[in-house]
Write a protein that holds these residues in place. Structure first.
Motif, PDB file in Angstrom:
ATOM      1  N   ALA A   1      -3.334   1.012   4.846  1.00 13.09           N
ATOM      2  CA  ALA A   1      -2.440  -0.099   5.178  1.00 13.09           C
ATOM      3  C   ALA A   1      -3.063  -1.002   6.231  1.00 13.09           C
ATOM      4  O   ALA A   1      -2.920  -2.230   6.182  1.00 13.09           O
ATOM      5  CB  ALA A   1      -1.093   0.433   5.656  1.00 13.09           C
TER       6      ALA A   1
ATOM      7  N   THR B   1       0.812  -1.218   0.000  1.00 14.77           N
ATOM      8  CA  THR B   1       0.000   0.000   0.000  1.00 14.77           C
ATOM      9  C   THR B   1       0.848   1.271   0.000  1.00 14.77           C
ATOM     10  O   THR B   1       1.843   1.376   0.718  1.00 14.77           O
ATOM     11  CB  THR B   1      -0.922   0.057   1.242  1.00 14.77           C
ATOM     12  OG1 THR B   1      -0.136   0.193   2.422  1.00 14.77           O
ATOM     13  CG2 THR B   1      -1.799  -1.178   1.342  1.00 14.77           C
TER      14      THR B   1
ATOM     15  N   ASP C   1       4.384  -5.013   5.233  1.00 10.92           N
ATOM     16  CA  ASP C   1       4.115  -4.105   4.121  1.00 10.92           C
ATOM     17  C   ASP C   1       5.389  -3.304   3.870  1.00 10.92           C
ATOM     18  O   ASP C   1       5.761  -2.426   4.652  1.00 10.92           O
ATOM     19  CB  ASP C   1       2.947  -3.175   4.475  1.00 10.92           C
ATOM     20  CG  ASP C   1       2.458  -2.371   3.266  1.00 10.92           C
ATOM     21  OD1 ASP C   1       3.245  -2.158   2.329  1.00 10.92           O
ATOM     22  OD2 ASP C   1       1.283  -1.935   3.282  1.00 10.92           O
TER      23      ASP C   1
ATOM     24  N   MET D   1       1.205   2.860   3.488  1.00  8.39           N
ATOM     25  CA  MET D   1       2.293   2.480   4.386  1.00  8.39           C
ATOM     26  C   MET D   1       3.506   3.365   4.148  1.00  8.39           C
ATOM     27  O   MET D   1       4.195   3.766   5.088  1.00  8.39           O
ATOM     28  CB  MET D   1       2.656   1.006   4.158  1.00  8.39           C
ATOM     29  CG  MET D   1       3.535   0.414   5.229  1.00  8.39           C
ATOM     30  SD  MET D   1       2.601   0.011   6.723  1.00  8.39           S
ATOM     31  CE  MET D   1       2.816   1.471   7.687  1.00  8.39           C
TER      32      MET D   1
END
Length: 496
Positions: free
Chosen positions: A441, A376, A461, A379
């Motif tokens: 996220a 994402t 992530d 993030m």
């Protein structure tokens, strides 16, 4: 025809540990910060106070100077206060300086030697070797003859017991550096070459065939027969169909938990129908960096012979825009039967990971799950470009992964899984919705949690630190190889 690319894995400089110096090989002298003038280490007798003052020598980590032309020593390199992370910075800076000189003076020598101070421990030497190996990493597609690069470094340690300990750690970190470089190679490869079939085939080749390691590549027919609806939906817009890479490390006498590592393998991401802006889209060749980290980590785990059973799953697909692309509003049926309402085709990573996570706990009988993905942009906004996000439903697992990341020199920050946002995951027309409202996220992680079967699970992530636009530590611009070392250290801890 696609342009040929360098064949992974990239060759890294050889680092050996020896009892004495070699004649005719240039010397690099270590310098250290102090309350007064910088301290000059072994081999630096010709580096006079006048020279030190002239170059502004401080000994700070990564400070590199050319030595006087008449001196036996060729370079000085600062190790700061001598902290382990300073040694990595020093090794990387030295490798870059040598390579820069070789660009302009190809005959200046591709070998170096460094006499380590008597108080150097194995951890410091291991990080120095890591910097030397990775700091000069380069991936370039060119028709020109490459300039010579740093090829070998001798670390001189006189005392035998300490030399043996240092040699063992330098050898071990060599495997970790190899995994980092392989991750970079795979992520840097341009997507005209790197389609799902290429990534899967290359993965199967580079992991080799050590006893206990197998590699299977599942094609689109197998995926359709077995109901991998998420992977098929994301890959359906491309003329180059998806693949599933399944690596199994099952050494004789394996103990501990069966660990499943799952990595996002999107070999290029246009965003599909929810198409991305043009700016930055070229970087989407690295959108399979999580999958590359899993491939490299499993290979490194096998090279190290770690007695832990590990499965590596990498769902590989191109997310393209065409008449056969999946659409917002579609309902996708994943492996195992759970359905997802699609709301944004550019959130494709979680869709393919859902299939693989379910397969890991339903069919492979994994005891715990770790997934890694450039998932994402949220993030990256939250933590920037040098720290990855850690989400997990298990505090003990969080502690283990955090410890592994610290050992590996890869920063992670634990993020929350918020109950009030979990209530937003169910869909009105399917079991779950792909993009629940809220912090992107966190809601992505909550979506993935629905496919973990209640097992201990962690989600990394790495959208920020998987790529770099400038050098720092052992990192160079391009793919960084982030998370490969963390995964290896995480598994290694179970063997301790």
């Amino acid at each position: 025809m696609p342009t040929p690319v360098p064949t992974p894995p990239t060759a890294l400089p050889d680092v050996e540990v020896a009892a004495g110096t070699a004649g005719g090989v240039p010397v690099a002298v270590l310098t250290r910060t102090a309350d007064g003038p910088a301290l000059i280490g072994p081999g630096g007798d010709e580096l006079t106070p006048e020279w030190a003052e002239a170059v502004g020598l401080t000994g700070k980590a990564g400070e590199v100077h050319r030595a006087p032309l008449a001196a036996t020593a060729r370079w000085s390199v600062g190790i700061g206060t001598g902290a382990a992370k300073h040694w990595r910075t020093a090794g990387a800076a030295l490798a870059r300086a040598v390579n820069a000189l070789l660009e302009n003076q190809p005959d200046s020598g591709q070998s170096l030697q460094v006499v380590l101070p008597d108080d150097t421990d194995a951890e410091q030497a291991g990080w120095f070797a890591t910097g030397l190996r990775l700091g000069g990493y380069r991936f370039r597609v060119t028709g020109d003859t490459p300039a010579p690069r740093l090829r070998s470094i001798r670390l001189v340690v006189s005392e035998r017991d300490r030399r043996d300990r240092i040699a063992a750690e330098v050898k071990r970190t060599g495997v970790l550096s190899w995994a980092t470089a392989l991750t970079r190679d795979l992520a840097n490869a341009p997507s005209d070459v790197k389609d799902p079939a290429w990534l899967a085939k290359t993965a199967a080749r580079v992991v080799g065939k050590p006893k206990g390691l197998t590699a299977q590549v599942r094609d689109e027919k197998w995926l359709a027969e077995h109901g991998f609806g998420g992977l098929l939906a994301v890959g359906g817009g491309s003329s180059r169909p998806p693949r599933l890479v399944h690596l199994t490390w099952a050494p004789p006498g394996a103990a501990g938990p069966h660990i499943a590592l799952v990595g996002k393998g999107i070999t290029f991401d246009t965003g599909g129908v929810s198409i991305k802006p043009n700016e930055g889209m070229h970087l989407m060749r690295t959108d399979m960096a999580g999958g590359a980290a899993v491939i490299a980590a499993v290979a490194a785990i096998a090279k190290l012979g770690l007695p832990i059973r590990v499965s590596g799953l990498v769902p590989c697909a191109e997310n393209h825009l065409s008449g056969s692309s999946y659409r917002p509003g579609d309902v996708v049926r994943h492996y195992g039967g759970k359905t997802t309402e699609i709301t944004n085709t550019d959130a494709e990573g979680r869709v393919v990971l859902a299939d693989a996570l379910t397969y890991a706990h339903q069919d492979l009988d994994a005891d715990l799950l770790v997934d890694v993905a450039t998932l994402t942009g949220a993030m990256k906004v939250s933590l920037g470009t040098r720290i990855g996000g850690l989400f997990t439903n298990d505090d003990a697992l969080a502690a283990r992964i955090t410890a592994a990341s610290e050992t590996a020199g890869e920063a992670l920050w634990r993020m929350p899984l918020l109950d009030h946002l979990a209530a937003e995951v169910p869909s009105h027309i399917a079991d779950v919705r792909q993009c629940p409202p809220g912090p992107g996220a966190i809601t992505a992680a909550l979506f993935l949690r629905e496919f973990t079967g209640g097992l201990p699970w962690a989600h990394l992530d790495i959208a920020g630190p998987a790529r770099a636009d400038r050098s720092y530590d052992d990192v160079v611009p391009g793919a960084t190889g982030f998370a490969a070392r963390t995964l290896v250290e995480f598994v290694a801890a179970y063997a301790s």
